[in-house]
Scaffold this motif. Structure first.
Motif, PDB file in Angstrom:
ATOM      1  N   ALA A   1      -2.732   6.683   5.057  1.00  0.00           N
ATOM      2  CA  ALA A   1      -3.046   6.403   6.542  1.00  0.00           C
ATOM      3  C   ALA A   1      -4.624   6.088   6.448  1.00  0.00           C
ATOM      4  N   PHE A   2      -5.438   6.715   5.490  1.00  0.00           N
ATOM      5  CA  PHE A   2      -7.017   6.131   5.403  1.00  0.00           C
ATOM      6  C   PHE A   2      -7.096   4.950   4.918  1.00  0.00           C
ATOM      7  N   PHE A   3      -6.384   4.326   3.916  1.00  0.00           N
ATOM      8  CA  PHE A   3      -6.603   3.242   3.380  1.00  0.00           C
ATOM      9  C   PHE A   3      -5.881   2.051   4.548  1.00  0.00           C
ATOM     10  N   ALA A   4      -4.799   2.367   5.098  1.00  0.00           N
ATOM     11  CA  ALA A   4      -4.324   1.284   6.000  1.00  0.00           C
ATOM     12  C   ALA A   4      -5.372   1.253   7.155  1.00  0.00           C
ATOM     13  N   TRP A   5      -5.978   2.515   7.724  1.00  0.00           N
ATOM     14  CA  TRP A   5      -6.826   2.210   8.700  1.00  0.00           C
ATOM     15  C   TRP A   5      -8.085   1.402   8.058  1.00  0.00           C
ATOM     16  N   ARG A   6      -8.594   1.692   7.130  1.00  0.00           N
ATOM     17  CA  ARG A   6      -9.793   1.158   6.549  1.00  0.00           C
ATOM     18  C   ARG A   6      -9.336  -0.452   6.405  1.00  0.00           C
ATOM     19  N   LEU A   7      -8.200  -0.798   5.855  1.00  0.00           N
ATOM     20  CA  LEU A   7      -7.866  -2.269   5.553  1.00  0.00           C
ATOM     21  C   LEU A   7      -7.334  -3.000   6.689  1.00  0.00           C
ATOM     22  N   LYS A   8      -7.075  -2.183   7.857  1.00  0.00           N
ATOM     23  CA  LYS A   8      -6.506  -2.857   9.122  1.00  0.00           C
ATOM     24  C   LYS A   8      -5.175  -3.249   8.941  1.00  0.00           C
ATOM     25  N   LEU A   9      -4.339  -2.481   8.105  1.00  0.00           N
ATOM     26  CA  LEU A   9      -3.047  -2.714   8.023  1.00  0.00           C
ATOM     27  C   LEU A   9      -2.026  -1.757   9.041  1.00  0.00           C
ATOM     28  N   ASN A  10      -0.900  -1.953   9.069  1.00  0.00           N
ATOM     29  CA  ASN A  10       0.037  -1.474  10.012  1.00  0.00           C
ATOM     30  C   ASN A  10       0.472   0.120   9.378  1.00  0.00           C
ATOM     31  N   ASN A  11      -0.214   1.126  10.145  1.00  0.00           N
ATOM     32  CA  ASN A  11      -0.470   2.487   9.746  1.00  0.00           C
ATOM     33  C   ASN A  11       1.099   2.865   9.606  1.00  0.00           C
TER      34      ASN A  11
ATOM     35  N   LEU B   1       2.965   4.364   6.245  1.00  0.00           N
ATOM     36  CA  LEU B   1       3.513   5.636   6.039  1.00  0.00           C
ATOM     37  C   LEU B   1       5.023   5.849   5.791  1.00  0.00           C
ATOM     38  N   VAL B   2       5.728   4.976   6.311  1.00  0.00           N
ATOM     39  CA  VAL B   2       7.236   5.167   6.166  1.00  0.00           C
ATOM     40  C   VAL B   2       7.458   4.694   4.928  1.00  0.00           C
ATOM     41  N   VAL B   3       6.772   3.683   4.442  1.00  0.00           N
ATOM     42  CA  VAL B   3       7.108   3.069   2.991  1.00  0.00           C
ATOM     43  C   VAL B   3       6.883   4.038   1.929  1.00  0.00           C
ATOM     44  N   SER B   4       5.505   4.768   2.134  1.00  0.00           N
ATOM     45  CA  SER B   4       4.966   5.617   1.272  1.00  0.00           C
ATOM     46  C   SER B   4       6.021   6.753   1.033  1.00  0.00           C
ATOM     47  N   ASN B   5       7.094   7.043   1.687  1.00  0.00           N
ATOM     48  CA  ASN B   5       7.978   8.140   1.375  1.00  0.00           C
ATOM     49  C   ASN B   5       8.965   7.736   0.391  1.00  0.00           C
ATOM     50  N   ILE B   6       8.699   6.765  -0.479  1.00  0.00           N
ATOM     51  CA  ILE B   6       9.668   6.395  -1.554  1.00  0.00           C
ATOM     52  C   ILE B   6      10.017   7.483  -2.606  1.00  0.00           C
TER      53      ILE B   6
ATOM     54  N   LEU C   1       0.842  -1.359  -0.051  1.00  0.00           N
ATOM     55  CA  LEU C   1      -0.090   0.197  -0.065  1.00  0.00           C
ATOM     56  C   LEU C   1       1.049   1.464  -0.056  1.00  0.00           C
ATOM     57  N   GLY C   2       1.966   1.314   0.781  1.00  0.00           N
ATOM     58  CA  GLY C   2       2.897   2.520   0.808  1.00  0.00           C
ATOM     59  C   GLY C   2       3.637   2.534  -0.551  1.00  0.00           C
ATOM     60  N   ILE C   3       4.012   1.508  -0.997  1.00  0.00           N
ATOM     61  CA  ILE C   3       4.736   1.776  -2.262  1.00  0.00           C
ATOM     62  C   ILE C   3       3.655   2.173  -3.310  1.00  0.00           C
ATOM     63  N   PHE C   4       2.462   1.736  -3.498  1.00  0.00           N
ATOM     64  CA  PHE C   4       1.420   2.409  -4.377  1.00  0.00           C
ATOM     65  C   PHE C   4       1.350   3.549  -4.304  1.00  0.00           C
ATOM     66  N   PHE C   5       1.011   4.132  -3.280  1.00  0.00           N
ATOM     67  CA  PHE C   5       0.504   5.421  -3.158  1.00  0.00           C
ATOM     68  C   PHE C   5       1.873   6.366  -3.258  1.00  0.00           C
ATOM     69  N   GLY C   6       2.896   5.905  -2.735  1.00  0.00           N
ATOM     70  CA  GLY C   6       4.191   6.590  -3.035  1.00  0.00           C
ATOM     71  C   GLY C   6       4.537   6.906  -4.508  1.00  0.00           C
TER      72      GLY C   6
ATOM     73  N   PHE D   1      -1.350  14.537  -1.398  1.00  0.00           N
ATOM     74  CA  PHE D   1      -2.627  13.882  -0.697  1.00  0.00           C
ATOM     75  C   PHE D   1      -1.779  12.198  -0.362  1.00  0.00           C
ATOM     76  N   GLN D   2      -0.615  11.999  -0.887  1.00  0.00           N
ATOM     77  CA  GLN D   2      -0.265  10.478  -0.673  1.00  0.00           C
ATOM     78  C   GLN D   2      -0.272   9.986   1.038  1.00  0.00           C
ATOM     79  N   MET D   3       0.306  10.752   1.661  1.00  0.00           N
ATOM     80  CA  MET D   3       0.064  10.255   3.084  1.00  0.00           C
ATOM     81  C   MET D   3      -1.121  10.162   3.459  1.00  0.00           C
ATOM     82  N   LEU D   4      -2.117  11.058   3.347  1.00  0.00           N
ATOM     83  CA  LEU D   4      -3.487  10.986   4.011  1.00  0.00           C
ATOM     84  C   LEU D   4      -4.343   9.903   3.414  1.00  0.00           C
ATOM     85  N   LEU D   5      -4.034   9.599   1.925  1.00  0.00           N
ATOM     86  CA  LEU D   5      -4.525   8.456   1.453  1.00  0.00           C
ATOM     87  C   LEU D   5      -4.002   7.060   1.795  1.00  0.00           C
TER      88      LEU D   5
END
Length: 152
Positions: free
Chosen positions: A58-68, A72-77, A40-45, A52-56
């Motif tokens: 955080a939202f999808f990680a919360w909705r999908l019950k993933l490790n927020n 978030l850290v990985v999305s900073n690619i 998820l982080g790689i995709f949105f990164g 809006f990357q980090m906001l998206l």
């Protein structure tokens, strides 16, 4: 703003390797949750959701019950040193979808007119590249976490 602030404070206290050790390898979550968080982080990164990357994530990680935190850290690619490579690969992956695709080379003069003419190729390519990179990163993460947890 509390969650990003807490994540920032956490990262200031720990090195990146300590963070991944704790949130990836010593995590109580399943291999699939960790792999999904990285994917998820790689995709949105990579996908073109500028600003809006980090906001998206955080939202999808919360909705999908993933490790927020991990997502978030990985999305900073898309940090500044990686941006030229990500833009280039996104543009080249877009050539798959375009009947009259153009390819970048070092002699191409990159102007606003060239960007305007080829924005569709870039957008399609960025979603394609983001999807492929997310699947590969998720699969590799799953294998690494599984191997590392079995070894310990």
């Amino acid at each position: 703003y509390i969650k990003p602030r807490d994540l920032y404070r956490l990262l200031k206290k720990k090195s990146l390797s300590e963070f991944f050790e704790e949130y990836l390898f010593r995590s109580h979550e399943s291999h699939a949750v960790n792999a999904g968080s990285v994917a998820l982080g790689i995709f949105f990164g990579i996908a073109p959701f500028w600003g809006f990357q980090m906001l998206l994530v955080a939202f999808f990680a919360w909705r999908l019950k993933l490790n927020n935190a991990l997502a978030l850290v990985v999305s900073n690619i898309s940090i500044p040193p990686m941006i030229p490579l990500l833009l280039f690969l996104s543009y080249e992956f877009g050539a798959i979808w375009m009947p009259k695709a153009t390819h970048l080379n070092f002699s191409t003069k990159l102007t606003l007119a060239v960007i305007h003419q080829n924005v569709i190729q870039y957008v399609l390519g960025s979603f394609t590249f983001a999807t492929i990179a997310a699947v590969v990163a998720g699969f590799v993460t799953y294998l690494l976490v599984k191997y590392r947890k079995e070894k310990v």
